[in-house]
Design a protein around this motif. Structure first.
Motif, short mmCIF file in Angstrom:
data_model
loop_
_atom_site.label_atom_id
_atom_site.label_comp_id
_atom_site.label_asym_id
_atom_site.label_seq_id
_atom_site.Cartn_x
_atom_site.Cartn_y
_atom_site.Cartn_z
N ILE A 93 0.83 -1.20 0.00
CA ILE A 93 0.00 0.00 0.00
C ILE A 93 0.87 1.25 0.00
O ILE A 93 0.56 2.25 -0.67
CB ILE A 93 -0.96 -0.01 1.20
N ALA A 94 1.97 1.21 0.74
CA ALA A 94 2.89 2.35 0.75
C ALA A 94 3.58 2.50 -0.59
O ALA A 94 3.89 3.61 -1.02
CB ALA A 94 3.92 2.18 1.87
N ALA A 95 3.82 1.38 -1.26
CA ALA A 95 4.55 1.43 -2.53
C ALA A 95 3.66 1.84 -3.71
O ALA A 95 4.16 2.39 -4.69
CB ALA A 95 5.18 0.06 -2.81
N GLU A 137 -7.47 8.37 -2.71
CA GLU A 137 -7.40 8.86 -1.32
C GLU A 137 -6.74 7.79 -0.46
O GLU A 137 -7.15 6.63 -0.47
CB GLU A 137 -8.80 9.15 -0.79
N ARG A 138 -5.71 8.20 0.26
CA ARG A 138 -4.99 7.28 1.13
C ARG A 138 -5.50 7.39 2.56
O ARG A 138 -5.71 8.49 3.07
CB ARG A 138 -3.48 7.58 1.12
N ARG A 139 -5.73 6.21 3.17
CA ARG A 139 -6.07 6.14 4.58
C ARG A 139 -5.11 5.18 5.23
O ARG A 139 -4.28 4.58 4.56
CB ARG A 139 -7.51 5.66 4.75
N ALA A 140 -5.26 4.99 6.55
CA ALA A 140 -4.38 4.06 7.26
C ALA A 140 -4.58 2.65 6.71
O ALA A 140 -5.64 2.06 6.87
CB ALA A 140 -4.68 4.09 8.76
N GLY A 141 -3.56 2.11 6.04
CA GLY A 141 -3.60 0.75 5.55
C GLY A 141 -4.49 0.52 4.36
O GLY A 141 -4.75 -0.63 3.99
N ILE A 196 -8.38 -0.77 -1.74
CA ILE A 196 -7.23 -1.67 -1.88
C ILE A 196 -6.47 -1.71 -0.56
O ILE A 196 -6.13 -0.67 0.02
CB ILE A 196 -6.30 -1.16 -3.00
N SER A 197 -6.24 -2.92 -0.07
CA SER A 197 -5.49 -3.10 1.18
C SER A 197 -4.50 -4.24 0.98
O SER A 197 -4.53 -4.95 -0.02
CB SER A 197 -6.43 -3.40 2.34
#
Length: 287
Positions: A147-149, A160-164, A281-282
Motif C-alpha cells: 500500500i505504501a509502494a 485517497e490514502r487512509r491508514a492501511g 485496496i489493502s
C-alpha cells in the motif's frame, strides 16, 4: 435467500460498516437490528470492542465460532479479549483501574483502549530480563508494504490514502444506465488494473457498487438498485481480475445502491457520476 434479498442485506451490512467506521455506532446497531449470521455478528463484535463493551463483543464472537467453527477472526477477537481481561486483573494495573472507575465510564473505556494497545502491540513487560541468545540471531527484514509502494495515477481517477488502505473513486460514471461499462469506463479500469498488476499477489480489493438515486424502471431487467449495484461491482471485479491478474479469492464485492453515493449532491433526476463503483485496496491478508 433470493438474490435481491441477499443484495439488500449486503447493502445493510455495508452501510452499517460505513457508519461504524465513522464512529456512529448507535446508528449502525439500529441498522443491524433483526439481521443475523456470522458476518453481522462479527461486525457487531468489532463495534462493541471498539467501544470497550468487551462482554458483548466476546458473546458475539462466541456465536460466530458456534456458527463457523474455526473462524480465525472470532478466535483472534476472543483471544485478545481474554488477554485484556488478564491484563486488567494484574496487580500493576490495579491503581490505574481504580482511578478510571472513579472518573466514570469514559475513563473505563479509555483504560480498555490502553490495555488493548498494550496487548495488541505485544510489548515486553517492564523490567523483564531480555533473553540472551546462544548464537547470533538476525532479524528478518520486514515485508514491504504494497500500500505504501502503490502510486496510482491516471486520468479519471481520484485516489485517497487512509491508514492501511487506498480508496479509488472515479471522476465520471463508469456505466450507462444499466450494468454495461462505457468505453471510457472500461479504459479507466484497464489502466487501474495495469498499475495493480505488479502487486497482484500482495493486495486485496473490495469493489462497492453504486447507483444514482433514480428507482429502476419496471421491466428494465433489475429488481432494485441494490441488484444493479451488485452487478456493477461484479463487472468491475472481472475487469480488474483480468487486467491486474489478481486472484478471485482476493476480491470482495458489495453494494450501497443509492445510499452514501460518491457524489452526494445526487438529486431526483440522478447524477450519472454515481453510476459507478468505489475500489478499496489493502494488503492481502489484512483485516
Amino acid at each position: 435467500m433470493t438474490a435481491p434479498a441477499q443484495a439488500v442485506r449486503e447493502v445493510t451490512v455495508a452501510q452499517a460498516r460505513a457508519l461504524a467506521r465513522a464512529g456512529r455506532y448507535a446508528e449502525a446497531e439500529e441498522l443491524l437490528e433483526g439481521e443475523h449470521g456470522a458476518v453481522v455478528l462479527d461486525l457487531k463484535a468489532r463495534m462493541y470492542a471498539q467501544q470497550g463493551r468487551l462482554d458483548e463483543a466476546d458473546r458475539c464472537w462466541a456465536e460466530v465460532a458456534a456458527i463457523s467453527p474455526g473462524d480465525p477472526g472470532a478466535a483472534e477477537g476472543r483471544r485478545r479479549i481474554a488477554q485484556i481481561r488478564a491484563a486488567a486483573a494484574s496487580p500493576r494495573r490495579f491503581v490505574l483501574a481504580r482511578s478510571a472507575f472513579r472518573l466514570g465510564t469514559a475513563a473505563v473505556v479509555l483504560l480498555a483502549f490502553v490495555m488493548l494497545a498494550d496487548v495488541w502491540l505485544d510489548r515486553d513487560e517492564p523490567g523483564a530480563p531480555a533473553p540472551v541468545p546462544s548464537t547470533p540471531v538476525t532479524s528478518p527484514s520486514p515485508a514491504p508494504d504494497p500500500i505504501a509502494a502503490l502510486r496510482l495515477k491516471g486520468s479519471g481517477l481520484h485516489v485517497e490514502r487512509r491508514a492501511g488502505e487506498i480508496e479509488v473513486t472515479f471522476e465520471r460514471g463508469l456505466f450507462r444506465r444499466d450494468a454495461a461499462l462505457t468505453p471510457r469506463g472500461r479504459a479507466v479500469l484497464a489502466n487501474l488494473g495495469r498499475q495493480l498488476r505488479p502487486y497482484a499477489d500482495q493486495v486485496s480489493v473490495t469493489v462497492i457498487g453504486h447507483t444514482d438515486r433514480r428507482a429502476v424502471h419496471p421491466g428494465g431487467g433489475y429488481a432494485s438498485n441494490a441488484e444493479l449495484g451488485m452487478l456493477r461491482a461484479t463487472v468491475v471485479r472481472e475487469v480488474l481480475r483480468s487486467s491486474a491478474r489478481i486472484p478471485t479469492a482476493q476480491f470482495s464485492i458489495s453494494t450501497l445502491a443509492g445510499l452514501l453515493p460518491p457524489y452526494p449532491g445526487d438529486g431526483a433526476s440522478g447524477d450519472p457520476r454515481n453510476r459507478t463503483v468505489s475500489v478499496r485496496i489493502s494488503a492481502a491478508g489484512g483485516r
